[in-house]
Design a protein around this motif. Structure first.
Motif, PDB file in Angstrom:
ATOM      1  N   ILE A 105       0.493  -1.576  -0.251  1.00 21.53           N
ATOM      2  CA  ILE A 105       0.482  -0.022   0.397  1.00 21.53           C
ATOM      3  C   ILE A 105       1.102   1.397   0.544  1.00 21.53           C
ATOM      4  O   ILE A 105       0.566   1.827   0.028  1.00 21.53           O
ATOM      5  CB  ILE A 105      -1.109   0.007   1.259  1.00 21.53           C
ATOM      6  N   GLY A 109      -0.132   2.791  -2.988  1.00 18.51           N
ATOM      7  CA  GLY A 109      -1.759   3.422  -3.050  1.00 18.51           C
ATOM      8  C   GLY A 109      -1.079   4.925  -3.128  1.00 18.51           C
ATOM      9  O   GLY A 109      -0.233   5.558  -2.754  1.00 18.51           O
ATOM     10  N   LEU A 115      -8.533   1.349  -0.095  1.00 22.70           N
ATOM     11  CA  LEU A 115      -8.880   0.337   0.396  1.00 22.70           C
ATOM     12  C   LEU A 115      -9.959  -0.669   0.933  1.00 22.70           C
ATOM     13  O   LEU A 115     -10.685  -0.651   2.127  1.00 22.70           O
ATOM     14  CB  LEU A 115      -7.660   0.051   1.407  1.00 22.70           C
ATOM     15  N   ALA A 134      -3.117   3.103   4.720  1.00 20.83           N
ATOM     16  CA  ALA A 134      -3.462   3.776   3.948  1.00 20.83           C
ATOM     17  C   ALA A 134      -3.960   4.976   4.752  1.00 20.83           C
ATOM     18  O   ALA A 134      -4.063   6.284   3.673  1.00 20.83           O
ATOM     19  CB  ALA A 134      -5.195   2.327   3.859  1.00 20.83           C
TER      20      ALA A 134
END
Length: 194
Positions: A105, A109, A115, A134
């Protein structure tokens, strides 16, 4: 109890959990689908992590969005963070099993992504770390939880969505996760493609 009585009991118990989920989650499922659609319309992606038997539920979401759910349509951007066994075991070996999702992530991300986490109620520290990373990256979370879990619920913030299945029986929770996942796929298709 006869074998047939056990079968009837399984069906009855599962139907009751699904009915309880319907009563408590209808609006939340709708909101989750809208959040996923908004993410996609903003040219962002969906990241998915899961462990244990919940990977089967997560894979339904990933395959339906990358391929199709009920009808032919363009593929949608979604990444399964649990599929690459080489990467996962390398991260676990070099760092720790808790890092198998968070490290991905942190790299893949971007702010505005979303997520989705699926849990079977067992060993949640890797999902907990994924949620924390996240949040650090301004990625909101949709978390599937059940009554065996309290840790993940406490990590969610006001921008996150919890799809809490009201049971501590893992198999029934997974069955409800499958049904909710199918609802999400249908709602995403309906909102994006009419």
């Amino acid at each position: 109890m006869s074998l047939q009585d056990r079968i009837i009991s399984h069906f009855s118990d599962s139907q009751q959990i699904q009915q309880d989920s319907l009563s408590s989650l209808t609006e939340i499922i709708e909101f989750a689908s809208q959040r996923l659609v908004s993410t996609l319309l903003n040219d962002k992606k969906i990241l998915v992590c899961a462990h244990g038997r919940a990977i089967a539920c997560a894979q339904l979401l990933v395959s339906a969005l990358l391929n199709q759910y009920d009808r032919e349509r363009p593929a949608l951007p979604i990444i399964a963070l649990y599929n690459d066994s080489v990467t996962m075991t390398a991260i676990a070996g070099d760092y720790h099993f808790d890092d198998i999702f968070s490290k991905q992530i942190r790299t893949l991300g971007q702010a505005g992504d979303i997520l989705v986490t699926y849990s079977d109620g067992q060993q949640m520290s890797n999902l907990a770390k994924a949620i924390n990373v996240a949040h650090d990256k301004e990625i909101s979370v949709i978390a599937f939880t059940n009554s065996n879990e309290t840790m993940l619920s406490t990590l969610l913030d006001e921008t996150d969505i919890e799809l809490h299945i009201p049971t501590s029986h893992s198999a029934y929770a997974l069955e409800s996760q499958v049904l909710i996942t199918h609802c999400l796929c249908d709602l995403i298709d309906h909102q994006l493609f009419g």
